[in-house]
Design an enzyme around this catalytic site. Structure first.
Site, PDB file in Angstrom:
ATOM      1  N   ASP A 160       0.837  -1.196   0.000  1.00  0.00           N
ATOM      2  CA  ASP A 160       0.000   0.000   0.000  1.00  0.00           C
ATOM      3  C   ASP A 160       0.875   1.249   0.000  1.00  0.00           C
ATOM      4  O   ASP A 160       1.859   1.330   0.736  1.00  0.00           O
ATOM      5  CB  ASP A 160      -0.899  -0.015   1.241  1.00  0.00           C
TER       6      ASP A 160
ATOM      7  N   CYS B  81      -7.604  -1.862  -5.380  1.00  0.00           N
ATOM      8  CA  CYS B  81      -6.765  -1.995  -4.198  1.00  0.00           C
ATOM      9  C   CYS B  81      -7.732  -1.886  -3.025  1.00  0.00           C
ATOM     10  O   CYS B  81      -8.885  -2.279  -3.159  1.00  0.00           O
ATOM     11  CB  CYS B  81      -5.652  -0.951  -4.187  1.00  0.00           C
TER      12      CYS B  81
ATOM     13  N   ARG C  63      -2.828   2.167  -5.461  1.00  0.00           N
ATOM     14  CA  ARG C  63      -2.264   1.127  -6.325  1.00  0.00           C
ATOM     15  C   ARG C  63      -3.036   0.950  -7.632  1.00  0.00           C
ATOM     16  O   ARG C  63      -2.434   0.874  -8.708  1.00  0.00           O
ATOM     17  CB  ARG C  63      -2.199  -0.198  -5.554  1.00  0.00           C
TER      18      ARG C  63
END
Length: 173
Positions: free
Chosen positions: A72, A104, A110
């Protein structure tokens, strides 16, 4: 049961590529997630976070789930970038206008970075790719990821040579 306030999925379309950026579902919210995927015609889901749901119900509905988790807040590792761009090229050359979903946890870091990479590889400047995504997904892409995208050097992997004209063109046009 109180529902978490999550941003709605957003569609990002460019040159016959369609991406659906979304947050991660849970087993409790999976049916709504599948409905959203069907609404946008997404048949592939790229999951870049840890597993939070059983992918079996998606697969029963003909939706392929690919797992490429990475940290993350971080930029994607090289292997994830290579695999992502290969999937995007194959998917949109095979079926221009189809939709690939990517998620994500919150759909702000992401997942948008991977979509930005696809836009950059198909010819968009990194600044334009970020702005394009942020217009639809406010708060997307953190400062570390911005720096990564700024330094990223595209190899035009979403373009190919037309054997008849010897001109380079985007595979998804």
């Amino acid at each position: 049961m109180a529902r978490m306030n999550r941003p709605a999925p957003v569609e990002v379309s460019y040159k016959h590529m369609r991406f659906l950026i979304t947050h991660n579902p849970t087993n409790a919210t999976l049916s709504t997630f599948i409905e959203d995927l069907k609404k946008y015609g997404a048949t592939t889901v790229v999951r870049v976070c840890e597993v939070t749901y059983d992918k079996t119900p998606l697969e029963k509905d003909g939706i392929t789930v690919v797992d490429w988790p990475f940290d993350d807040g971080a930029p994607p590792p090289g292997k994830v970038v290579e695999d992502w761009l290969s999937l995007v090229k194959a998917k949109f050359c095979e079926a221009p206008g189809s939709c690939v979903a990517v998620h994500c946890v919150a759909g702000l870091g992401r997942a948008p970075v991977l979509v930005a990479l696809a836009l950059i590889e198909s010819g968009m400047k990194y600044e334009d790719a970020i702005q394009f995504i942020r217009q639809k997904r406010r708060g997307a892409i953190n400062s570390k990821q911005l720096t990564y995208l700024e330094k990223y050097r595209p190899k035009q992997r979403l373009r190919f040579k037309d054997p008849h004209t010897h001109k380079t063109r985007c595979c998804v046009m």
